[in-house]
Design a protein around this motif. Sequence first.
Motif: not given
Length: 453
Positions: A395-422
């Motif tokens: 609906x165009x309320x947002x162009x993207x959402x970003x979130x992040x979390x630490x994966x202790x088991x994998x030793x990674x710091x994960x960054x995730x983005x959900x972006x609208x494609x127009x």
Amino acid sequence: MAAERIEILKSILLDLHQGASAESVQELFNEHFTGVSAIEISLMEHELMNSDSGVTFEDVMSLCNVHANLFKGAVQNVEVADTDHPGHPVQIFKQENLALRAALMRVRRLLDTYEQSDDAEMLTEIGKGLLRQLGLVGQFAIHYQRKEELMFPIMESYGHDSPPKVMWGVDDQIRGLFQEARAAAQQLPELEVSAVKEKFEIFAAEFEAMIFKEESILLMILLESFHQDDWLKIAEESEAYGYAIIKPTEKWIPERHSFSEEEAGEAADAGSEAAASREQPSDGRFQQVIDTPDGQVTISFEPKEKKEQTFNRESQQPFGHGYLSVTEANLILDHLPMEITFVNKEDIFQYYNDSVPADEMIFKRTPSQIGRHVELCHPPKFLDKVRRIFKALREGQRDKFEMWFRSESRGKFVHVTYAAVRDEAGEFQGVLEYVQDIQPFRDIDSDFYRDLD
């Protein structure tokens, strides 16, 4: 699979949901059924959850164990060739459950021994063994993920979408109960062993009930519905997720049958009193004449002319501000240092890239998931959040959402983005998800160009 049987099953379950006792419902069930097809259970749950009865997914999930007990001993077994082969997905599934049951028994014995011992040194060793065995039990998460990511999509493609939704919800509850039990065990000896046993038995009861549902209901639905190619797809993609405790000792290579038109016709005629004759020229055409009491029926077959594949993946195509072949575009997408997923405007999972091997993916993706509705790709507990994100992007309320979390088991710091494609007109065309391990960037503590000097 008579419609009346499904209606009776729906009626029985509605009585249960409206407060009837399990005993009275069981008696009514036994009156009408000596055997029930797993497919009927699936259709009944689907109709129940999609009717105006007021019964919701959460209602069905909350009474899942009662439903399973209702059908215990009544579900018809389905025999399918090859399922006892060591490498067949069904056999692996059952062997994992056996290994997980054995680990449960070892945990129980260790807890009993811990409770009876008063030797501090022995208690320390028992505690270590207990955590090791709980680590083995914890591999059920791999078993569940393979089930949810490989079996459920194919089930949904055959119209059986209610059992996966209910089972995934219960799976998540079991995951939560295990985390509580393991956390309690990690607090020994500060926490009383009786409290640890209580937590573990709550988990174990639900876990063992799920094993029954998997083997007596889920697998029966799959065996009635799936074709050999479906099982092959699961077998081929299972390595990406791994296995719980055990590993296949052999690779399943099924015996494949290829029938000529003549053999297929003979199979179709088997058991029939109608006599048939067939003429089959070398060009693939054939004619079959079937004698009947009232005359002859002629069936003709002429193969379609096969057209040459005209599309060339190597040919250059206009692409953005330049030109690329399909092969080059695919290579570029696969070499991007991130995992990309595209969900189209109809909310269908349409594409993912191969930036890393499947077993190294942060969010594992396999070909079986392509074509799946995005809501079915997520655990039920996350559905509300997924719907809100997609609604805001659509609906165009947002162009993207970003979130992040630490994966202790994998030793990674994960960054995730959900972006609208127009598109150029601003019309919503879908959602692009891209996932990165940004731990290497967080670890940078020097200047590359300065270090070159």
